[in-house]
Enzyme design. Structure first.
Site, PDB file in Angstrom:
ATOM      1  N   LYS A 229     -32.380 -78.687 -30.122  1.00 51.22           N
ATOM      2  CA  LYS A 229     -31.939 -77.227 -29.941  1.00 51.22           C
ATOM      3  C   LYS A 229     -32.979 -76.222 -30.520  1.00 51.22           C
ATOM      4  O   LYS A 229     -33.188 -75.195 -30.192  1.00 51.22           O
ATOM      5  CB  LYS A 229     -30.621 -76.894 -30.412  1.00 51.22           C
ATOM      6  CG  LYS A 229     -29.353 -77.545 -29.722  1.00 51.22           C
ATOM      7  CD  LYS A 229     -28.027 -76.980 -30.208  1.00 51.22           C
ATOM      8  CE  LYS A 229     -27.067 -77.715 -29.157  1.00 51.22           C
ATOM      9  NZ  LYS A 229     -25.907 -77.284 -29.656  1.00 51.22           N
TER      10      LYS A 229
ATOM     11  N   ASP B  98     -23.495 -71.509 -27.234  1.00 48.34           N
ATOM     12  CA  ASP B  98     -22.442 -72.179 -28.381  1.00 48.34           C
ATOM     13  C   ASP B  98     -21.560 -71.217 -29.203  1.00 48.34           C
ATOM     14  O   ASP B  98     -20.311 -71.498 -28.961  1.00 48.34           O
ATOM     15  CB  ASP B  98     -23.218 -72.739 -29.399  1.00 48.34           C
ATOM     16  CG  ASP B  98     -23.758 -74.343 -28.774  1.00 48.34           C
ATOM     17  OD1 ASP B  98     -23.101 -74.838 -27.981  1.00 48.34           O
ATOM     18  OD2 ASP B  98     -24.587 -74.702 -29.527  1.00 48.34           O
TER      19      ASP B  98
END
Ligand SMILES: NC(=O)c1ccc[n+]([C@@H]2O[C@H](COP(=O)([O-])OP(=O)(O)OC[C@H]3O[C@@H](n4cnc5c(N)ncnc54)[C@H](OP(=O)(O)O)[C@@H]3O)[C@@H](O)[C@H]2O)c1
Length: 271
Positions: A66, A102
């Site tokens: 990420k 997220d």
């Protein structure tokens, strides 16, 4: 024509994203294939190039990619920019656009699936790693009364509180320094559950009616949620809803349509 998508990670075989996206596709009548592909950190850039050449239209990224993916993006959405992490890649004419779904996935799960208001509430986030970075901006945007960020040591919470101070008020501290505080919502953003552990916390942290939420799901959520029940949390929830909500956001970024998440979450709970 079948569109191709994938989640890239290491390890990634356990990922539930292929199942989630196949349920989304069936729901909206889209022809797509979504795979989980194991990629070592040093091969991320070349793998993205090869998969794009092979016709893949978009990607999700999970551990450990990420943060590294930020440097591979031609542009970043503000959520990814603030988080310093990317979990969704969207193809544009100039290259990859990175976004981070997220945090918005967590907030949607809390608000829409669990009926929890964050505005005016006292919120504690445990852990100051990549997942905490991803959820701070959307949590602060809900205007909690206070947001406390705690870690095993003070340095990472302090670093994050400084990085996010323009977006709202964050009080950094250590887990042990929480003694005497009370919260309406405690979010476990640590990876302790993957080692069968809950973060070590003082007693008395849950206010009346409080919710304990673990970003983890399955076995990894058990230690914290078990501890929380014993420590006075009125409600507990794992992160499966967040996983489905962040996936729906990615799906919408790729395909312009947001699937309904309720039936998909219910199906996953039955698996
Ligand atoms: N539901 C979802 O959609 C979703 C999305 C993203 C992430 N997650 C989950 O969120 C968790 C955190 O991910 P991440 O990307 O932030 O990982 P990370 O960057 O590796 O950070 C891990 C964090 O956990 C803390 N930690 C590790 N072991 C601990 C222990 N025994 N006691 C207390 N704290 C401990 C670390 O503290 P130190 O800094 O002190 O080492 C650090 O703050 C993972 O388990 C991941 O699976 C779920």
């Amino acid at each position: 024509m079948t569109s191709l998508y994938a989640v890239l990670g290491q390890p990634v075989a356990h990922s539930r994203s292929p199942r989630i996206h196949s349920l989304f596709a069936a729901q909206v009548g889209a022809q797509l294939r979504y795979e989980a592909i194991e990629v070592a950190p040093e091969r991320l850039a070349e793998t993205l190039t090869a998969l794009y050449a092979a016709g893949y239209a978009g990607f999700n990224l999970t551990l450990p990619h990420k943060t590294a993916a930020v440097a591979l993006c031609e542009s970043l959405g503000t959520r990814a920019e603030h988080a310093g992490a990317v979990n969704t890649l969207i193809r544009t004419p100039g290259g990859w656009r990175g976004d981070n779904t997220d945090g918005v996935g967590l907030v949607r799960d809390l608000r829409h699936n669990l009926g929890v208001a964050i505005a005016g509430r006292r919120v504690l986030v445990l852990g100051a790693g990549g997942a905490a970075r991803g959820i701070l901006e959307p949590l602060l945007a809900e205007r909690p009364q206070e947001l406390v960020l705690s870690g095993r040591n003070p340095w990472k919470p302090e670093e994050l509180a400084t990085a996010f101070k323009a977006l709202g008020n964050i009080r950094p501290c250590t887990h042990l320094a929480l003694k005497g505080d009370q919260f309406d919502l405690i979010v476990n953003a640590t990876s302790a559950g993957h080692h069968g552990q809950a973060p070590r916390l003082p007693p008395g942290l849950f206010a009346a009616g409080a919710l304990a939420y673990d970003l983890n799901y399955g076995k990894a959520a058990a230690p914290f949620l078990e501890w929380a029940r014993g420590a006075g949390a009125e409600r507990v929830a794992d992160g499966l809803g967040m996983l489905v909500e962040q996936a729906a956001e990615s799906f919408q970024l790729w395909r312009g349509v947001r699937p309904e998440t309720g039936p998909v979450l219910a199906a996953l709970r039955q698996d």
